[in-house]
Design an enzyme around this catalytic site. Structure first.
Site, PDB file in Angstrom:
ATOM      1  N   ASP A  16      45.080  44.942  40.663  1.00  0.00           N
ATOM      2  CA  ASP A  16      43.807  44.583  39.861  1.00  0.00           C
ATOM      3  C   ASP A  16      44.407  46.192  38.303  1.00  0.00           C
ATOM      4  OD1 ASP A  16      40.674  43.961  39.912  1.00  0.00           O
ATOM      5  OD2 ASP A  16      41.200  46.461  39.803  1.00  0.00           O
ATOM      6  N   GLU A  45      46.155  41.508  36.552  1.00  0.00           N
ATOM      7  CA  GLU A  45      45.310  41.624  35.683  1.00  0.00           C
ATOM      8  C   GLU A  45      45.167  41.984  34.794  1.00  0.00           C
ATOM      9  OE1 GLU A  45      40.676  41.815  35.500  1.00  0.00           O
ATOM     10  OE2 GLU A  45      41.489  43.089  35.959  1.00  0.00           O
TER      11      GLU A  45
HETATM   12  C1  GLC Z   1      39.181  43.824  37.938  1.00  0.00           C
HETATM   13  C2  GLC Z   1      38.299  43.306  38.798  1.00  0.00           C
HETATM   14  C3  GLC Z   1      36.661  43.628  38.228  1.00  0.00           C
HETATM   15  C4  GLC Z   1      36.337  44.642  38.681  1.00  0.00           C
HETATM   16  C5  GLC Z   1      37.624  46.057  37.951  1.00  0.00           C
HETATM   17  C6  GLC Z   1      37.444  47.303  38.680  1.00  0.00           C
HETATM   18  O1  GLC Z   1      39.132  43.445  36.636  1.00  0.00           O
HETATM   19  O2  GLC Z   1      38.668  41.532  38.267  1.00  0.00           O
HETATM   20  O3  GLC Z   1      35.712  42.600  38.886  1.00  0.00           O
HETATM   21  O4  GLC Z   1      35.524  45.129  38.451  1.00  0.00           O
HETATM   22  O5  GLC Z   1      39.078  45.422  37.814  1.00  0.00           O
HETATM   23  O6  GLC Z   1      38.366  47.589  39.117  1.00  0.00           O
END
Ligand code: GLC
Length: 657
Positions: free
Chosen positions: A279, A321
């Site tokens: 993430d 991500e």
């Molecule tokens: C990623 C997640 C999101 C979250 C962010 C901070 O982008 O998909 O939902 O708010 O990370 O952890």
């Protein structure tokens, strides 16, 4: 490259567990990784590199020794078939456990439903123990070695991953690498003044450095959590908090943080998680004078994690991500001038944004230019294509690319935000704004696929025609996403045309975060209508089944293929070619407008105009006397399957972007 004492120690760790063949394979992987890591660690950690190299290989050997035999068997199978994960029949589904069915144990009761859809990859969100109260949808973790008690126990997680593996469904969960919750034990120790743990975070005694960083830092949540630093009275410091004030950014310049996070990943891999979604990886390295995203070191960190996981758990995938600009995106798949092993998977947020942009404007010039600008995907990596997810849509429109097709970037972004808020004349959408930032003229968008495509608006108006168009828009978006190449992800409820959760703000924990509008409870009673002829659920579900079943026969989508963009004169047409040396080609054609669009016959010359096969059954496209006519929001996937004399690919007869 490892110290001889370390090698001896590792052999002692592995010897009781690995036979000679497994051991030989392990050392071959370790040698390759050590070669990659010595340069990466030196760039990241300087003088600490040799010490760290020894420490991480010992950690990896210990994880190997703990790895259950059935997972090691899975690793062995996947090493023999390294392209296992992007076969044409691979389809993902994405859901919050709490919203899908409440608990991890209950997920097992819904696997028949997922199998009916054809799902064999399942991203479950918010599984690990998050802080109580507001927790950013679970992305503020207090304990990476524990499951959220509301969802079940660690044993439930292992039971679920086992059940999924037996069904051939690969489980994916998040590893929130960029930050921990403020209540995580590392943060607690840091606040209590423990010098080791103060080094885990980025803390500043006064505003001098935060102010300097802020000069070039954007704000991720400008309304919910303005600024990138939070004063903590216990720590007597300004703490780096990119997201919410309770999410403390980790300090990856400290190698101990890397080692701890590696342990987290190894533990999850040994619990049967097959895809680790890293993430917010773009944010992991900070550099003064920059926006502190996509720094070279953020890539080195991702490469290092991947390299080490390949040693301990070679059947496990790493997914980035990184929701970033088109020019920064492909690097997370290792697409550099000379390719490197980085993440196996990354989100194709450009395709997602460009699909929404195209159906709002009814034309594809920007989409074609943007998609054509991406670096080629390395053959052993793949994008996850998607239409919606649990996050907002950030309008990642590159200004220079927009200008190249005669658009003003900021004006187009403002148009998209207004259009999907439903505030633009003739907009079919019913979304809401997220994180409006008037200072920089930015606004993002929330809403489910169906709401943004106009299903609920049409139902409210009672217009059969509008409803038909809205359902066709969903088919169009997924028709591109499923036929583009890579792993397509279905966001929970999209397959049923599920609408916004208008009551999200009743929950005080969610009220200030409009992303909750598109995180409704799964509508299981709606799901039970999926076979009732004429219901919206049935129409949408059948569309998915039709697309998914066609996809299984689309050999050109196999791993190792390349996707590129073709352009034709009618600006409503988005066309792409998926080309594979062994499995032939697929020409995808999508009409993003509510009118008929036209294509020259020559578009099909490569597969024989008369014999062309549309895997979607010629439902949306027909030949008239002069050309091919595509129905409003129509999609076709042409293949050269079954034809003998192949012509050059269609870009030869088209205007290449
Ligand atoms: C990623 C997640 C999101 C979250 C962010 C901070 O982008 O998909 O939902 O708010 O990370 O952890």
């Amino acid at each position: 490259m490892l110290a001889s004492a370390t090698v001896a120690r590792i052999e002692t760790i592995l010897e009781p567990h690995l036979g000679p063949f497994e051991s030989a394979s392990w050392w071959a992987r370790a040698d390759r990784a050590a070669g990659e890591l010595s340069a990466l660690f030196e760039a990241l950690f300087g003088d600490d590199a040799p010490r760290l190299l020894d420490a991480v290989f010992v950690a990896v050997a210990q994880a190997t020794a703990r790895r259950p035999v059935d997972l090691r068997a899975m690793d062995a199978r996947r090493q023999a078939t390294p392209d296992w994960f992007h076969a044409p029949d691979r389809v993902g589904y994405v859901a919050y456990v709490s919203r899908l069915c409440g608990t991890l144990a209950a997920v097992a009761e819904h696997l028949d439903y997922l199998e009916e859809l054809g799902v064999n990859y399942l991203h479950l969100m918010s599984v690990l123990r998050a802080r109580d109260g507001q927790n950013d949808g679970g992305y503020a973790v207090v304990d990476y070695a524990d499951v959220d008690p509301r969802l079940g126990t660690w044993d439930d997680l292992v039971n679920l991953t086992t059940a999924l593996r037996q069904r051939g469904i690969s489980p994916c969960i998040d590893v929130v690498v960029n930050h921990t919750a403020y209540e995580h034990r590392w943060a607690k120790a840091a606040r209590a003044g423990d010098p080791r743990y103060r080094q885990f975070y980025l803390m500043f005694p006064d505003r001098t450095m935060p102010d300097r960083y802020e000069e070039t830092l954007p704000e991720v949540f400008p309304q919910m959590a303005p600024g990138n630093f939070t004063w903590d009275a216990d720590a007597a410091a300004w703490v780096w908090t990119t997201f919410n004030s309770y999410q403390w950014d980790l300090n990856y310049a400290n190698p101990d943080v890397f080692v701890e996070m590696l342990e987290v990943m190894l533990t999850l891999a040994n619990a049967g998680v097959e895809v680790l979604r890293i993430d917010a990886v773009a944010f992991t390295w900070k550099r003064l004078g920059t926006n502190c995203q996509n720094q070279p070191e953020a890539h080195y960190l991702a490469q290092a994690f991947r390299s080490l996981l390949d040693v301990a758990a070679p059947g496990v995938l790493v997914k980035a991500e990184a929701i970033v600009a088109p020019s920064d995106l492909s690097a997370y798949l290792g697409a550099y001038p000379s390719e490197r092993r980085e993440c196996h998977l990354a989100y194709h947020n450009q395709l997602m944004v460009m699909l929404w942009s195209s159906i709002a404007s009814g034309e594809t010039r920007l989409a074609a230019a943007s998609l054509a600008s991406l670096a080629a995907t390395p053959v052993d990596a793949a994008f996850c294509t998607y239409v919606r997810c649990h996050d907002d849509i950030g309008w990642a429109v590159d200004d220079a690319l927009a200008a190249s097709v005669g658009l003003d970037g900021p004006a187009h972004r403002a148009f998209l935000a207004a259009f999907y808020r439903g505030d633009f004349p003739d907009s079919f959408a019913a979304g809401v704004a997220f994180s409006t930032n008037d200072d920089v003229g930015d606004e993002r968008t929330c809403g489910t696929t169906a709401e943004l495509c106009g299903v609920q608006k049409a139902l409210r108006s009672g217009s059969v025609h509008e409803l038909d168009l809205a359902v066709r828009r969903i088919e169009l978006l997924y028709g591109v996403s499923l036929g583009f190449g890579g792993i397509p992800l279905i966001y929970m409820g999209d397959e049923l045309g599920i609408g916004n959760d208008e009551d999200y703000a009743v929950d005080v924990l969610h009220a200030d975060d409009s992303r909750w509008i598109h995180r409704p409870q799964m509508d299981w009673s709606g799901a039970s209508r999926r076979h009732s002829a004429g219901s919206v659920e049935q129409r949408v579900f059948e569309s998915f089944r039709r697309l998914l079943s066609a996809r299984r026969g689309a050999a050109a989508l196999s791993t190792g293929g390349r996707t590129y963009i073709a352009a034709y004169d009618d600006p409503a047409i988005l066309a792409w070619v998926r080309e594979h040396d062994v499995h032939g080609r697929l020409l995808g054609v999508a009409n993003v407008a509510a009118r008929h669009a036209r294509l020259p016959f020559e578009a099909l010359a490569w597969c024989g105009i008369e014999e062309a096969t549309d895997l979607l059954g010629w439902r949306d496209i027909r030949r008239d006397s002069k050309e091919l006519v595509v129905a409003p929001y129509g999609v076709a996937w042409f293949t050269d399957a079954g034809t003998s004399a192949l012509q050059p690919p269609p870009v030869g007869s088209a205007r290449t972007v």
